[in-house]
Design an enzyme around this catalytic site. Structure first.
Site, PDB file in Angstrom:
ATOM      1  N   CYS A 177       0.810  -1.230   0.000  1.00  0.00           N
ATOM      2  CA  CYS A 177       0.000   0.000   0.000  1.00  0.00           C
ATOM      3  C   CYS A 177       0.834   1.266   0.000  1.00  0.00           C
ATOM      4  CB  CYS A 177      -0.943   0.004   1.209  1.00  0.00           C
ATOM      5  SG  CYS A 177      -0.087   0.214   2.799  1.00  0.00           S
TER       6      CYS A 177
ATOM      7  N   CYS B 241      -6.762 -13.430   1.867  1.00  0.00           N
ATOM      8  CA  CYS B 241      -7.095 -14.788   1.418  1.00  0.00           C
ATOM      9  C   CYS B 241      -7.520 -15.734   2.524  1.00  0.00           C
ATOM     10  CB  CYS B 241      -5.882 -15.424   0.727  1.00  0.00           C
ATOM     11  SG  CYS B 241      -5.295 -14.577  -0.732  1.00  0.00           S
TER      12      CYS B 241
ATOM     13  N   GLU C 137     -16.074 -19.496  -4.334  1.00  0.00           N
ATOM     14  CA  GLU C 137     -16.937 -18.323  -4.153  1.00  0.00           C
ATOM     15  C   GLU C 137     -18.045 -18.481  -3.125  1.00  0.00           C
ATOM     16  OE1 GLU C 137     -17.564 -16.418  -8.388  1.00  0.00           O
ATOM     17  OE2 GLU C 137     -17.781 -18.587  -8.465  1.00  0.00           O
TER      18      GLU C 137
END
Length: 1342
Positions: free
Chosen positions: A51, A158, A1274
């Site tokens: 970032c 994750c 998903e």
């Protein structure tokens, strides 16, 4: 002050001497790009860019310093992206490469995080490793509290954090226990955490890893601190060091006298210690300082002095050091003296992450005077004093509202330095408290914070002194002086509280258009904090003088104390591998991700880790600053005149090739959103390209209408293509026969992908035949190949796209990636030089879009017993400025909106709205998380109307056994019902529902909620049949080793690991003999996108076919020599001219969908599941804590339980973020405010459920999928909404107790703001409200 000849420090035990240092260089690019002296040409790319602002922890390194006074070495974690290399003189830096590697030996931290399955995409893993490692250097046997605190500044998108915590627990003194006793009972002794119905079965689920096989942690084996640095630090005669760069001078004084001289000479230069405030301001806000003064080892700045009436703390102490000092002091001194210190500790525990706390200094925090500073409001009310010094002498300044508002008469003069801070003891009858509320519990800037102090003088209960300060409600910390003055002399009672609230709301005026928005929430928090303070003080007064002060009303006591907090623990239940299976057959076994160790050592190579190519260029984009405007002119001259700038590409250069499919590459004459690509600057370096991009001058003329929201799109009839419709049964007739009809709607915000690796690409022209190699972080190499071939006007066979691995994608690395890759390749082709393009986090978030915001409208007809007989639904998604995949998302949402329910009469329609926002795209779940929430919201409302529990209505309407979906596909819901029943049983739902009701009856200001949500997730591609095909290539070499290549992309889900498991089973070959290099259009052509939960499924079937073909071909050879090895068989086949290379192919599952008829067979199978979540909310602040989640899933036969559990829990945590804290904010002009981890909060380690229990149903049916497995990428996202509905349940309980009728109108995400404002009470009624239309709001709901 002569320029210093050299900068000396150590990296991983080796000396580094730099003679020409640029003070603007941060440690992160220095490590990653430089050929460090003595390291030959090794580039240390294990430390990652995530970032650039210290918010994600991907760049964590350990910095060690020797203190010549204490004679101790201090190891601390640091964000390399914010650490100027000039500040490293005399330090030892340790990176992930320095603690272990596969070439030497791996460190126990690296081994355990990998073998506990704590890595998926692996991009955040080096940072995680270094945070844990640094803690272990200081505390070889840490507590779990210390470990979770150490990881508070590290984000992972994750894993869901549970396996990382598991790895941490192996280092703790205690293991296995949740380390929290409830009702005095340990979880291991049975009782509170026991799940009796699991005991017998749980023995069938061995642990996912073998702790006894781990390498022991041996502190004696760590790198020693370089003795040379100790000798240097002991030398008394050091001089000020001066480093000069092109634009900046860095001055490091080593004595107080030199520091004062430097500040006298350069009064405007900031004094920098940790660079956590000045650094981000220079990087993100365009602030520039030509001179920076950075004191080094000046003992007066690190003073810790115990005075008669207080504590003096050096301004140079880090916040972590301050925390340690205060922790020590509060244990030694009586409680009445340490009120301020305890309050400071409370704020320091949640302030930023461990890295920032170890870098930021106390003085820097105070002097920055940020509006949301957590410490300044507290220091301001506590009568603290600043000791300042200049050449003129020393003086003291009160740390009060005048100082915080930078009033010249109360501030430091430019030549003065803050030396130390005096924090007085609290007195008897004096009480000090601190409060804060943020979007996330830890490592998040406060929305509002406060410091409060009251002094009664004697025990008469009359207020002698009162101080109240707030942060987050003005341009700086605000002190409510007048209100406090008016309350002096009053008794501490409810009348005083009521008066105080009204006075404070009058004095601290927050306009409706205030920056940061959430205005009514902030006003409410101001008085809610005041109420909490009133109660805290009342409780202590009662304890001190029981006869004089009344008891708190029972209902008030619950306002005090933190939310439910215990140590994390989890259970995982999965099916063992088949006992008849061969021991060497890896299918069904919890095998570690094959890149896990490389993730943990930093050896896994991502796109930007690839070495620079000779004469490589860097490309950066210039994006539109307007949402809908005509480009009147573009002046490139200033940018082109800068050194190092090679070229600037505009739409004119791409004439004739400026688009591909539905996407335009560079804006032509108008822009349609903020963040649209306008031109691309190509320069010799990243720094030069970024500087030049700022010099491109574009003149715009705004165009109307400006459409940002779904409602505005509906009003202007702004849609992509025609609507999609689906109808089943006879809706109109059914509405005539029902008992009740309700109509409602729910809005759901979008979501940022926040993959840890930003968009990355490197295009390398091969120099002949117009060939181009493109290395890119993408899910869809074929599409990149086609886009690049199109823009270069060459056939696809000249363009090769290569992907080794992707650092997270979640649907966000498909279409936008191809646009940027095409422009990058065009630049590379034009200049005949390699071109690299790596987006910064803010650019990435601005340009790429995310999950579609949704508006769902529903009309339900139902019977009084809860049966829904008729349902009419409208879906609208905010597609943004270009089509992207918006229509497909709408289609999938409509096909999946029934979730687990049989609606006998259903009519649904959907439109994709065209707005002036960056186009939204695919994101894990692809329309279902939105469509499912709309349906569940309707179910919840029906339940309330019927006077039934939502769970009862869910069961009544659930699919039963064999049935058909609204698109007439057959479904067998046996396993759906089984998941539901098991989830209800394993979660002890009925018992806990009673406990929740009891808790709620006894607690007025804290409420618990419990919700169970079922899941039916169809897996397939709808009508896109061709997207289901896959191919694989298997080679056997003469030494008997195998190479497998397939079309799937490894992005964390472990597809490569599973493919090697498949090849191992089919070839009966050990996994260690099989290698997989990566994915390339050169080896497997025309591969489909990796997404839709089908990657392992379809590619695995292709690998399986290739292996079976190969085995069949070799059968005669193997049968002749059954005891032979693969080496023998391969040589024999070669000798007989038998090919050892095979292409495997899977043509895809049959799928079709006819939208005209509203029927088809769009999906191959269904994943079933259920989740039960329990939460606790604080009705005064809106904070929530997820206490426990139980998930039961039907996943068929698991190929790899470790990877599959990781997918389920990772998706669940991502879904939990979607439905609770992840909030995108746009300005009324369409500008995205939330452009990094500072503003956009994904779940951190503090957000995961205290208890997490995941259970897989035993496999019950064979199917034609890969070994009867199911794709899980998903489906788990939607289960996150169990937390949403649990919060909803808690809010309803609060409203019911307050006599408020009807369900609250809640939208997603259910942030602290929405929770607090829905729990209406006397405080929400008390605040002033702004008339809509009387002000311009800071943000708009898109």
């Amino acid at each position: 002050m002569d320029p210093a000849p050299e900068l000396l420090f150590y990296v991983n035990g080796r000396k580094v001497i730099e003679k020409n240092v640029d003070p603007e260089t941060m440690l992160l690019p220095y490590l990653r790009k430089n050929h460090i002296l003595f390291f030959a040409s090794i580039r240390l790319t294990g430390t990652k860019y995530g970032c650039g602002g210290g918010g994600c922890g991907a760049c964590t390194v350990m910095i060690s310093r020797y203190d010549p006074i204490t004679k101790r070495i201090r190891h601390h974690p640091a964000n390399a992206c914010l650490t100027p290399i000039c500040s490293l003189y005399g330090t030892a830096v340790t990176t992930v490469e320095g603690i272990g590697s596969t070439k030497t030996r791996i460190h126990p931290v690296q081994e355990r995080i990998a073998k506990c399955h704590g890595t998926q995409c692996g991009f955040c893993t080096p940072g995680m490793v270094m945070s844990i490692y640094t803690l272990l250097r200081n505390h070889p046997e840490p507590t779990l509290d210390q470990l979770t605190e150490a990881l508070g500044g590290n984000l992972c998108r994750c894993t869901g954090y549970r396996p990382i915590i598991d790895a941490c627990k192996t280092f703790c003194k205690t293991s296995g226990c949740c380390q929290g006793k409830e009702n005095g009972v340990c979880c291991l002794d049975g009782g509170i955490n026991e799940l009796p119905e699991l005991e017998a079965e749980d023995e069938t689920s061995p642990k996912l890893f073998s702790e006894e096989l781990f390498l022991p942690l041996d502190p004696t084996q760590e790198l020693i601190f370089p003795p040379e640095l100790m000798i240097m630090a002991e030398k008394p005669l050091q001089k000020t060091r001066v480093f000069g760069g092109e634009r900046m001078m860095w001055i490091s004084p080593v004595t107080l006298k030199e520091l004062l001289e430097a500040k006298f000479k350069y009064p405007q230069a900031p004094v920098v210690m940790g660079n956590t405030s000045v650094g981000p301001a220079m990087k993100f806000k365009g602030v520039f300082h030509p001179v920076i003064i950075s004191p080094d080892k000046i003992k007066e700045l690190s003073v810790i002095s115990h005075e008669l009436n207080g504590l003096t703390l050096g301004a140079g102490l880090s916040l972590a050091q301050v925390k340690d000092v205060l922790s020590d002091v509060v244990q030694k001194l009586p409680e009445e003296k340490t009120q301020t210190y305890r309050a400071l500790l409370r704020q320091l525990r949640t302030l930023a992450g461990s890295q920032i706390r170890n870098m930021a200094s106390l003085g820097g925090h105070i002097m920055s005077r940020h509006l949301d500073s957590d410490l300044n409001p507290l220091l301001a009310v506590s009568n603290c004093t600043l000791n300042v010094l200049s050449r003129e002498g020393k003086r003291q300044i009160p740390l009060n509202d005048q100082f915080l508002s930078k009033s010249p008469s109360a501030d430091l003069s430019p030549q003065e330095i803050l030396i130390s801070v005096y924090v007085p003891f609290s007195r008897k009858w004096e009480f000090v408290s601190a409060f804060r509320q943020a979007q996330r519990q830890q490592n998040a800037l406060a929305i509002v914070n406060s410091g409060m102090r009251v002094f009664f003088g004697e025990g008469d209960g009359l207020i002698r002194e009162l101080s109240i300060s707030y942060g987050g409600v003005g341009p700086t910390t605000i002190c409510a002086k007048n209100s406090c003055q008016k309350l002096i002399g009053r008794p501490w009672n409810e009348e005083m509280l009521d008066a105080a609230c009204r006075l404070v709301l009058d004095e601290v005026c927050l306009p409706g258009s205030a920056p940061g928005g959430k205005v009514e929430f902030k006003r409410t928090l101001m008085v809610s904090f005041l109420f909490k303070f009133y109660l805290e003080v009342s409780q202590i007064l009662k304890r001190m003088d029981p006869g004089h002060y009344p008891c708190l009303a029972n209902k008030y006591e619950s306002a005090l104390g933190d939310l439910h907090s215990r140590h994390h623990w989890s259970t995982l239940k999965y099916q063992n591998a088949d006992p008849k299976q061969l021991p060497q057959d890896p299918i069904g076994r919890p095998i570690m991700h094959l890149s896990g160790i490389k993730h943990a050592t930093g050896e896994a190579i991502y796109c930007d880790d690839m070495p620079a190519v000779d004469q490589e260029l860097f490309l950066t984009f210039v994006t539109s600053s307007r949402a809908h405007a005509k480009i009147m002119s573009m002046d490139l001259s200033g940018a082109l005149s800068l050194p190092g700038v090679v070229d600037i590409l505009t739409a004119e250069h791409l004439h004739g090739v400026n688009s591909f499919s539905t996407e335009t590459f560079l804006a032509v004459d108008k822009v349609l959103c903020v963040g649209q690509l306008v031109c691309a600057v190509i320069a010799d370096s990243e720094i030069q390209a970024k500087r030049a991009a700022k010099e491109v001058k574009i003149v715009y003329q705004d165009l109307m209408p400006l459409i940002l929201t779904i409602e505005e799109a509906i009003q202007h009839d702004s849609f992509f293509e025609t609507e999609r419709k689906l109808e089943y049964g006879n809706v109109d007739e059914a509405f005539k026969e029902v008992d009740q009809i309700l109509e409602g709607e729910i809005h759901m915000g979008g979501q940022e992908h926040f993959y840890m690796e930003t968009q990355s690409m490197l295009a390398i022209p091969k120099g002949e035949d117009q060939e181009m190699d493109v290395y890119v972080s993408t899910q869809f190499p074929r599409y990149i190949q086609e886009a690049v071939a199109s823009v270069l006007k060459v056939p696809a066979n000249k363009v090769m796209c290569h992907v080794r691995r992707v650092g997270g994608a979640f649907g966000g690395k498909v279409l936008k990636t191809s646009t940027m890759a095409a422009i990058t390749a065009f630049a590379a082709n034009k200049h005949g030089r390699a071109v690299r393009c790596i987006l910064e986090r803010g650019e990435d978030m601005l340009i790429t879009g995310g999950r579609h915001p949704y508006l769902g409208k529903y009309k339900a007809g139902f019977m009084n017993d809860g049966r829904i007989l008729a349902l009419e639904v409208e879906h609208y998604n905010n597609g943004g400025s270009s089509l992207d995949e918006s229509l497909w998302v709408i289609e999938m949402g409509l096909l999946k909106l029934d979730n687990a329910y049989k609606f006998p009469n259903l009519r649904c329609r959907g439109r994709a709205c065209k707005t002036n926002l960056p186009s939204n795209t695919a994101l894990r779940g692809f329309g279902f998380p939105q469509a499912g929430l709309i349906t569940e919201s309707c179910i919840t409302e029906v339940a309330a109307r019927c006077g039934l529990s939502p769970e009862r209505v869910r069961v009544i309407n659930m699919y039963k056994e064999v049935d058909e979906t609204p698109y007439k596909q057959e479904i067998n819901a046996k396993n759906l019902n089984q998941c539901w029943r098991e989830c209800m049983a394993k979660s002890s739902y009925s018992m806990r529902k009673t406990a929740v009701e009891k808790f709620n009856a006894e607690n007025y200001w804290k409420k618990k909620g419990l919700a169970v949500v079922p899941l039916k997730f169809p897996v397939g591609l709808g009508s896109a049949f061709a997207f289901g095909q896959a191919a694989a290539l298997v080679h056997i070499y003469l030494d008997g080793s195998a190479l497998v290549t397939h079309g799937g992309i490894e992005m964390g889900q472990g597809v490569h690991t599973k493919m090697i498991q498949v090849a191992s089973r089919e070839l009966k070959m050990p996994m260690s003999n099989i290698h997989l290099r990566g994915t390339s259009t050169e080896t497997v052509p025309n591969a489909n996108v990796s997404g839709g939960s089908m990657v392992a499924d379809i590619n695995g079937l292709a690998v399986k076919e290739a292996c079976q073909t190969l085995l069949k071909r070799l059968e005669p050879i193997i049968s002749k020599n059954p005891q032979g090895t693969w080496k023998d068989w391969a040589q024999a086949a070669f000798d007989q001219s038998i090919s050892l290379s095979v292409i495997g192919y899977f043509r895809g599952y049959e799928s079709d969908m006819n939208w005209e008829k509203g029927e088809g067979h769009p999906f191959e199978y269904f994943v079933y599941g259920a989740a039960c979540s329990e939460v606790e909310i604080d009705c005064l602040t809106g904070e929530h804590k997820n206490i426990r989640t139980d998930i039961v899933m039907d996943i068929g036969y698991s190929i790899n339980p470790a990877l599959d559990i990781g997918q389920v829990e990772g998706a669940f945590i991502q879904g939990m973020g979607l439905y609770t804290i992840e909030e995108l904010n746009y300005s009324p002009q369409g500008i995205l405010y939330t452009r990094g981890p500072d503003q956009y909060k994904i779940p951190a380690i503090c957000d995961i459920p205290t208890e997490l229990h995941i259970s897989f149903l035993p496999p019950s049916e064979n199917s034609n999928t890969l070994y009867s497995s199911k794709g899980l990428g998903e489906s788990g996202v939607f289960l996150g909404c169990s937390v949403f509905f649990a919060i909803h349940d808690a809010v309803c309980a609060a409203r019911q107790e307050r006599g408020l009728s009807g369900l609250p109108k809640l939208s997603s995400p259910l942030t602290p703001e929405k929770i607090r404002m829905a729990c209406e009470d006397k405080f929400t009624k008390m605040i002033p409200r702004d008339e809509p239309g009387s002000y311009v709001p800071w943000n708009v709901r898109i």
